[in-house]
Scaffold this active site. Sequence first.
Site, mmCIF file in Angstrom:
data_model
loop_
_atom_site.group_PDB
_atom_site.id
_atom_site.type_symbol
_atom_site.label_atom_id
_atom_site.label_comp_id
_atom_site.label_asym_id
_atom_site.label_seq_id
_atom_site.Cartn_x
_atom_site.Cartn_y
_atom_site.Cartn_z
ATOM 1 N N GLN A 106 2.150 -6.250 5.402
ATOM 2 C CA GLN A 106 2.353 -5.871 4.025
ATOM 3 C C GLN A 106 3.772 -6.257 3.603
ATOM 4 O OE1 GLN A 106 1.131 -1.888 3.008
ATOM 5 N NE2 GLN A 106 -0.782 -2.010 4.170
ATOM 6 N N GLU B 78 -6.273 -9.139 3.406
ATOM 7 C CA GLU B 78 -5.409 -8.496 4.406
ATOM 8 C C GLU B 78 -5.409 -9.369 5.646
ATOM 9 O OE1 GLU B 78 -5.974 -4.299 5.223
ATOM 10 O OE2 GLU B 78 -6.421 -3.913 3.095
ATOM 11 N N TYR C 197 -6.951 -9.068 11.208
ATOM 12 C CA TYR C 197 -5.630 -8.802 11.783
ATOM 13 C C TYR C 197 -5.528 -9.440 13.161
ATOM 14 C CZ TYR C 197 -4.458 -5.559 8.058
ATOM 15 O OH TYR C 197 -4.155 -5.011 6.828
ATOM 16 N N GLU D 299 0.837 -1.197 0.000
ATOM 17 C CA GLU D 299 0.000 0.000 0.000
ATOM 18 C C GLU D 299 0.876 1.252 0.000
ATOM 19 O OE1 GLU D 299 -2.816 0.043 3.254
ATOM 20 O OE2 GLU D 299 -3.825 1.829 2.475
ATOM 21 N N GLU E 269 -12.522 -2.322 2.295
ATOM 22 C CA GLU E 269 -13.135 -2.033 3.605
ATOM 23 C C GLU E 269 -14.225 -0.971 3.452
ATOM 24 O OE1 GLU E 269 -10.202 -1.581 6.772
ATOM 25 O OE2 GLU E 269 -9.513 -3.628 6.457
#
Length: 495
Positions: free
Chosen positions: A345, A296, A240, A25, A173
């Site tokens: 990431q 993610e 996450y 990102e 999202e």
Amino acid sequence: MSKAIINANRSKGVINRNIYGQFSEHLGRCIYNGVYVDEASGIPNENGMRADVIQALRALRIPVLRWPGGCFADTYHWQDGIGPRENRKKIVNTNWGGVTEDNFFGTHEFMELCRQLGCEPYLSGNVGSGTVQEFSDWVEYCNMGGQSPMAELRRANGREEPWHVKYWGIGNETWGCGGNMRPQFYADLCRQYATYIRSYDEAHQPYRIASGANADDYHWTKVLMEIAGGFVDAVSFHYYTVPGVWEHKGSALDFSREEYFTTLRKALRLEELVENHSRIIRHYQGDRKVGLIVDEWGTWFDVEPGTNPGFLYQQNTMRDALVAAVSLNIFNNHCDTVVMANIAQLVNVLQAMVLTEGDRMLLTPTYHVFEMYKNHQDARQLESYVETSLAGEAAESQVPNLHISASQGPDGTVLVTAANLDDAQGAELDCALAGLGRIERVTGRVLAGAAGAHNTFDAPETVRPVALEGIELTADGFKASLPPCCVAAFEVKPA
Ligand code: AHR
């Protein structure tokens, strides 16, 4: 002694290589000064891509790379990032630190990055603050081979052939930073955007990915599937692993034993999330197969003290290696529904593969797990089972000590990946392989260390895989001793 059984006669299918995908990102130092440097910086690079980072990442055989966000995607206007650099618009990166984004890294640069890595691009398009026209123009710009306004624009910017981008994310999202939408509203938008992701070539069909749920928001997946399931190829969700609460996530390096087990227990939740989202997708998909994508995932700790809070820079320890190992084992073992996953990431952000500081670079423990697991890509998943005991002291954070997955590659070699989550006790593994016949050879590598062991720029090789000695062939498989807190990869060669 813990018995493990791998059954070569039972499989859920092929492990999609895209499970080993990555996410990059415009955030902190992931793109700028991570993979992409000023050509005049003195750091060796090819067309701006950092040579040391590219060389390290190529060894992972990354299959697919998601870009440009994340939250950034729903503020990104792709036309700001094409054409002569001096004309590119300078914008504020409102999500991540309020820094100036000069758009020097745009579509052409991202495609060059993918070329150098040898991976497929996955573009996450702007739904939150963009338009259907803008999104559809991006598809045309990337994929139209003949004559059209966008194809001409691409050519004017130096690229004759289309890139044939397959993977298109419809927002990110959208329940949060991508527009704070309600599921019904997004699902309708998703149908509309999906319609205008046109196919420009019979041989290269676009693959449409709906922006999915936050963790266990099953209502989102249900509504999305009901309304838009017939218009997309896959639905995503994000999860996450945060040991603490959102405001105090916990330190990447300075954590207690209790936090170590809490982290692993939270990582293991992925299994329940994958199973529940898959169940909903299956219920609503009808005759079409809609895939599940975890685009993610990974650990999220408090940022490294003294660094920009908007840059999400964190160190990476053996604890992260175990999170990666169990997550990848879970994805492998659910390869009948999980078609892609993208760890967050790639460089310098969250659970990164590589960290950089000036012209220095280090490989994280997570990098080594991806490297040790890489032969699972496109291999046939094999059913596996392992006897476990509980590790950890507090009942609410105990975890099974062992966690495995297995696959068989095209040449017949079986890869067994096993993690020992117990930070204090080693484990004796007695692994039987059914349906393989005589085994000629078993070799193993292990990544081990204290839970907080990590690499630094001054000591970059503290955590690295080494040969696992003392593997013994048995009548039906092999025996091996696993040290505490480790990830092991065994290659079993049938005769
Ligand atoms: O990976 C960091 C951020 O986490 C992404 O931008 C967003 O999609 C998620 O909330």
